[in-house]
Design a protein around this motif. Structure first.
Motif: not given
Ligand SMILES: [Zn+2]
Ligand SMILES: [Zn+2]
Length: 297
Positions: A163, A186, A84
């Motif tokens: 995630h 995350d 990400h």
């Molecule tokens: Zn993320």
């Protein structure tokens, strides 16, 4: 005689506490994808006597690194939790600045997709390279290594987390001379993370919060909410793992203050817990000493 014995014992204890090697952890960026003046993108520095390791390279990692007295040339290895953008957007900055500094090598470890990201990054910045690519920086982007063993009893282990739609999302476990630091990356609640975080000295964990009516009305947000760790889940994780210190970072908190969220957690969890700010730092030795670099400026 008794007095001499006592003196000797206290001298031994004093000298061992002086000799015990301290591992330092600094939250360089405690933020998330949303730009924030005081909370830069996710990034953590783990510092031993010999190594400076960086976990995730969010927005403005190098700026925060400078604030703790380090330059790009001081980075030994970089570990990425997932692809990400908020966790990798600072990587081109680190790489380009490392070239400018004539650093010889840059080792980055991370999930599938990292190699392509690195080769695309080289392609993307090739105009700049034409102008001033004088150094011979060797950029190595590794996707396959699960455990990275360094000198002086320092091991970095990665593990899968949950995630949402992200297939290859990792947390990291850092073990150094009997001390253990775990970083969630995350994730929603993860059995792997719980297993790794048992007995950790420091657990650095993400969080999400929004009021129920907001979640119910907002279909798109429901997906986001499910791919992060909510307050009830955090309480559960902490009560099982019982780290010496829990540090909440990457907080995605909507319509509430972190102070109130902390209160909600503390109502159901007795251990030590703080919300990270940028440059919150811990010296982990026989005890954990918390401070913030900002307050030393
Ligand atoms: Zn993320
Ligand atoms: Zn993120």
């Amino acid at each position: 005689m008794k007095k001499i014995k006592l003196l000797l014992i206290s001298l031994i204890l004093f000298s061992t506490s002086l000799c015990a090697e301290i591992i330092n952890v600094t939250i360089l960026g405690s933020g998330n994808p949303r730009p924030h003046v005081n909370k830069y993108g996710p990034s953590i520095l783990v510092k031993t006597n010999e190594y400076n390791l960086i976990f995730d390279v969010g927005r403005a990692t190098l700026i925060r690194l400078k604030q703790v007295g380090l330059n790009v040339s001081d980075i030994d290895k970089i570990f990425i939790s997932h692809m990400h953008f908020d966790h990798i957007v600072g990587l081109p900055d680190v790489w380009l600045t490392a070239k400018l500094w004539q650093k010889e090598s840059l080792n980055v470890y991370g999930p599938k997709g990292l190699k392509k990201f690195c080769s695309d990054m080289i392609e993307l910045y090739k105009i700049d390279a034409r102008y001033r690519n004088k150094g011979n920086l060797s950029l190595k982007c590794n996707e396959d290594l699960h455990n990275v063993e360094l000198k002086e009893d320092l091991i970095v282990k990665r593990f899968s987390v949950n995630h949402g739609h992200v297939r290859n999302a990792y947390g990291y476990e850092i073990i150094h001379k009997g001390k253990k630091i775990v970083y969630s990356g995350d994730t929603s609640i993860s059995d792997n993370l719980i297993e790794r975080a048992k007995g950790a000295d420091v657990l650095i964990h993400e969080i999400i919060y929004a009021p129920d009516d907001f979640i119910e009305k907002n279909k798109r947000f429901q997906k986001v909410y499910k791919s992060h760790t909510n307050v009830e889940q955090i309480i559960k994780i902490l009560n099982i793992t019982k780290p010496k210190l829990a540090v909440i970072t990457h907080d995605l908190i909507f319509f509430e203050s972190p102070k109130n969220i902390l209160k909600m957690i503390k109502d159901k969890y007795n251990g030590e817990i703080i919300f990270a700010e940028d440059l919150t730092s811990f010296d982990i030795g026989n005890t954990i000493n918390k401070f913030n670099y900002e307050s030393y400026r």
